[in-house]
Write a protein that holds these residues in place. Structure first.
Motif, mmCIF file in Angstrom:
data_model
loop_
_atom_site.group_PDB
_atom_site.id
_atom_site.type_symbol
_atom_site.label_atom_id
_atom_site.label_comp_id
_atom_site.label_asym_id
_atom_site.label_seq_id
_atom_site.Cartn_x
_atom_site.Cartn_y
_atom_site.Cartn_z
ATOM 1 N N ALA A 1 0.988 -1.107 0.228
ATOM 2 C CA ALA A 1 0.174 0.365 -0.271
ATOM 3 C C ALA A 1 0.197 0.863 -0.064
ATOM 4 N N THR A 2 2.504 1.350 0.612
ATOM 5 C CA THR A 2 2.851 2.304 0.628
ATOM 6 C C THR A 2 4.375 2.255 -0.565
ATOM 7 N N SER A 3 3.925 1.433 -1.888
ATOM 8 C CA SER A 3 5.197 1.444 -2.063
ATOM 9 C C SER A 3 5.316 2.587 -3.269
ATOM 10 N N SER A 4 4.104 3.084 -3.643
ATOM 11 C CA SER A 4 3.598 4.027 -4.215
ATOM 12 C C SER A 4 2.643 4.816 -4.390
ATOM 13 N N ARG A 5 2.037 6.063 -4.571
ATOM 14 C CA ARG A 5 1.016 6.936 -4.266
ATOM 15 C C ARG A 5 0.022 7.030 -6.045
ATOM 16 N N LYS A 6 -0.955 6.591 -5.545
ATOM 17 C CA LYS A 6 -2.179 7.084 -5.997
ATOM 18 C C LYS A 6 -2.182 8.628 -6.513
ATOM 19 N N LYS A 7 -2.467 9.106 -8.147
ATOM 20 C CA LYS A 7 -2.257 9.699 -8.753
ATOM 21 C C LYS A 7 -2.889 10.142 -10.001
ATOM 22 N N ILE A 8 -3.823 11.040 -10.764
ATOM 23 C CA ILE A 8 -4.271 11.651 -11.365
ATOM 24 C C ILE A 8 -3.980 11.067 -12.592
ATOM 25 N N ASP A 9 -4.524 10.284 -13.195
ATOM 26 C CA ASP A 9 -4.418 10.078 -14.256
ATOM 27 C C ASP A 9 -4.389 10.602 -15.428
ATOM 28 N N LEU A 10 -3.648 11.414 -15.908
ATOM 29 C CA LEU A 10 -3.904 12.617 -17.231
ATOM 30 C C LEU A 10 -3.979 12.562 -18.115
ATOM 31 N N SER A 11 -4.636 10.724 -18.458
ATOM 32 C CA SER A 11 -5.107 10.174 -19.683
ATOM 33 C C SER A 11 -6.211 9.843 -19.389
ATOM 34 N N GLY A 12 -6.892 9.830 -18.260
ATOM 35 C CA GLY A 12 -8.231 8.956 -17.718
ATOM 36 C C GLY A 12 -9.254 9.769 -17.570
ATOM 37 N N GLU A 13 -10.495 9.259 -16.837
ATOM 38 C CA GLU A 13 -11.256 9.930 -17.034
ATOM 39 C C GLU A 13 -11.855 10.861 -16.096
ATOM 40 N N LEU A 14 -11.258 11.406 -15.102
ATOM 41 C CA LEU A 14 -11.340 12.327 -13.826
ATOM 42 C C LEU A 14 -11.025 13.247 -14.740
ATOM 43 N N TRP A 15 -9.172 13.142 -15.265
ATOM 44 C CA TRP A 15 -8.356 14.638 -15.274
ATOM 45 C C TRP A 15 -9.167 15.066 -16.475
ATOM 46 N N TRP A 16 -10.201 13.788 -17.925
ATOM 47 C CA TRP A 16 -10.241 14.684 -18.889
ATOM 48 C C TRP A 16 -12.094 15.867 -18.598
ATOM 49 N N SER A 17 -12.680 15.125 -17.370
ATOM 50 C CA SER A 17 -14.017 15.705 -16.610
ATOM 51 C C SER A 17 -13.544 17.362 -16.698
ATOM 52 N N VAL A 18 -12.539 17.073 -15.872
ATOM 53 C CA VAL A 18 -11.828 18.826 -15.402
ATOM 54 C C VAL A 18 -11.426 19.555 -16.170
ATOM 55 N N LEU A 19 -11.023 19.398 -17.483
ATOM 56 C CA LEU A 19 -10.310 19.579 -18.241
ATOM 57 C C LEU A 19 -12.211 20.718 -19.201
ATOM 58 N N GLU A 20 -12.742 19.171 -19.604
ATOM 59 C CA GLU A 20 -14.519 19.404 -20.136
ATOM 60 C C GLU A 20 -15.364 21.264 -19.121
ATOM 61 N N ASN A 21 -15.040 20.946 -17.783
ATOM 62 C CA ASN A 21 -15.554 21.112 -17.135
ATOM 63 C C ASN A 21 -14.949 22.111 -16.882
#
Ligand code: ATP
Ligand code: MG
Length: 468
Positions: free
Chosen positions: A436-456
């Motif tokens: 669980a601590t081996s890496s950090r979760k980050k926003i995928d800049l090619s994924g749906e969440l970031w796409w929604s941000v750009l669209e909004n």
């Protein structure tokens, strides 16, 4: 469309840069156990003559798929490999610890986060009422409380003591930063006959939990340690959601609404709202989606330039020319590349890099940029981050905290150790702490969440000069 997160690989972490180093295997998801479970769970005794006995209990080989897509399933079939799976959390029919003579301890470390008290309350109630463990102590002020010289007096935790604490933000046990001596902490656990330790904290706390567990193992002791991951930033890998995160962006949303009112109240008004997010911008992204008046979301994952034809300031000017006001939501870890390289990097007592104030830098740079051009603009900077992190949990987080805590109790009672409770594809899971601590979760800049941000927001994909 891709998942909005970059799950599935180990990364080496250096500052804000993560480099993929190797694919995970099922071995990385095997949770350690103190030994065979021979005691019939009091939960089983309570429910054995009811339909609950069929549905409630979980076997150790019940697993949750990491990748639930048909493509993932087909890939495994084609390659003849086992899919990656996580251990399912939940109560076991047979447990490791017998309630008599078993003493538990709870400690909270690191920064505050909504929901800590809910977790403490539910661990206490779960141990006390479900497993008849009546001897529970609270360790004050983080890992300091395990070092006698600090003189922090331990607190007896009973259902009576914790009955109202979910009403309040913060942690009734207090918290601290800074490394403590591992041997001496384990000496304290041993001397006080603690058999189970619940750590509520972020990556640092969990790393501390892991090294405590290593020392426990080295001494051949049977002490279980469980982590309940506390990160308001929602940046733990292999866990869809951490507690406090929903409260954070829910609390940020009306502040953004008010910031929007501020911005519209002045000709070319600019309102900047800074939210938490040291290395990952999930709070900024989600708050902006919840209150879609935002025009720019600045996150650590996406570097940007201030100046130049494609830089942030030119984009902001475009926006003001078109709309005469703008709302900027910035995560605290965004734009750290904009500060001078030769500055002295400040660290907190735990060694975490203290970020420079990006909100102030933006405010000053925006004001100067427009002043130099005789372009009328009014800039307001709002920093509610410390208010947000000490809020009490919202209803959804309260429920979530209770379930996380109850599952930590189930896991510990079954002798599992060096694990955290997670949530994946609608199931609670147990994960080894090092994974669980081996890496950090980050926003995928090619994924749906970031796409929604750009669209909004309408902001450009990149505000870096050389990338366009
Ligand atoms: P957050 O960063 O969300 O505020 P955190 O748990 O990461 O929470 P830290 O202050 O980094 O907060 O760590 C909490 C405690 O864990 C501190 O007392 C810190 O010294 C200790 N700690 C961190 N890493 C280790 C480690 N590898 N070994 C021992 N103790 C550690
Ligand atoms: Mg941390």
């Amino acid at each position: 469309m891709k998942d909005s997160n970059n799950f599935g690989f180990k990364y080496s972490i250096e500052g804000n840069k993560q480099t993929e180093i190797e694919a995970m295997t099922n071995q990385d998801f095997e949770v350690k156990s103190l030994g065979e479970c021979t005691v019939t769970s009091p939960l089983y005794t309570a429910y054995k003559n009811t339909p609950m006995a069929e549905g409630l209990f979980v076997d150790n080989d019940d697993r949750i798929l990491y990748d639930p897509t048909l493509e993932g399933f087909k890939k495994c079939l084609k390659e003849g490999t086992d899919p990656i799976t996580f251990e399912k959390a939940g109560p076991r029919e047979k447990i490791f610890f017998s309630p008599s003579n078993t003493k538990a301890a709870i400690v909270t470390c690191g920064g505050l986060c909504p929901g800590i008290n809910n977790v403490i309350r539910s661990v206490v109630n779960g141990l006390y009422y479900r497993y008849n463990i009546k001897n529970i102590v609270g360790i004050p002020y983080g890992y300091e409380g395990l070092i006698p010289e600090f003189g922090h007096e331990w607190v007896d935790l009973t259902p009576e003591k914790v009955k109202d604490i979910h009403m309040f933000g913060g942690s009734i046990l207090g918290s601290s930063r800074g490394r403590q001596n591992i041997e001496r902490m384990v000496d304290t656990l041993e001397r006080n006959n603690i058999k189970m330790l619940f750590t509520i904290g972020g990556d640092g706390t969990l790393s501390g939990n892991h090294v405590i567990q290593e020392e426990i193992e080295r001494r051949g002791l049977k002490i279980a340690t469980a982590g309940i991951p506390k990160t308001i930033d929602n940046d733990v890998n292999f866990i869809h959601k951490t507690f406090g995160f929903e409260t954070a962006f829910t609390t940020a949303a009306p502040i953004i609404r008010d910031a929007h009112n501020e911005a519209t109240g002045a000709y070319n008004g600019v309102a900047i709202v800074k939210v938490m997010g040291r290395d990952s911008g999930f709070i900024a992204a989600n708050a902006a989606l919840a209150m879609p008046d935002v025009n720019f979301v600045l996150v650590p994952e996406s570097e940007f330039d201030l100046y130049g034809p494609n830089g942030f300031l030119e984009s902001l000017k475009d926006r003001l020319v078109k709309g005469h006001h703008a709302v900027v939501v910035v995560a605290e870890g965004a734009g750290q590349n904009l500060f001078e390289d030769d500055q002295n990097v400040e660290k907190d007592a735990s060694g975490n890099i203290k970020h420079q104030d990006i909100g102030l830098l933006l405010k000053d740079s925006i004001s100067k940029f427009f002043k130099d051009q005789n372009f009328e603009a009014t800039v307001k900077y709002i920093d509610p981050s410390y208010i947000i992190r000490s809020e009490p949990a919202i209803a959804a987080d309260s429920i979530f905290c209770s379930s996380l805590a109850m599952n930590a109790v189930h896991g510990v009672m079954a002798g599992k150790t060096d694990f955290v409770v997670g949530r994946w594809n609608m199931h609670f899971t147990f994960l080894p702490i090092p994974t669980a601590t081996s890496s950090r979760k980050k926003i995928d800049l090619s994924g749906e969440l970031w796409w929604s941000v750009l669209e909004n927001t309408g902001q450009p994909y990149s505000m870096k000069n050389e990338e366009k």
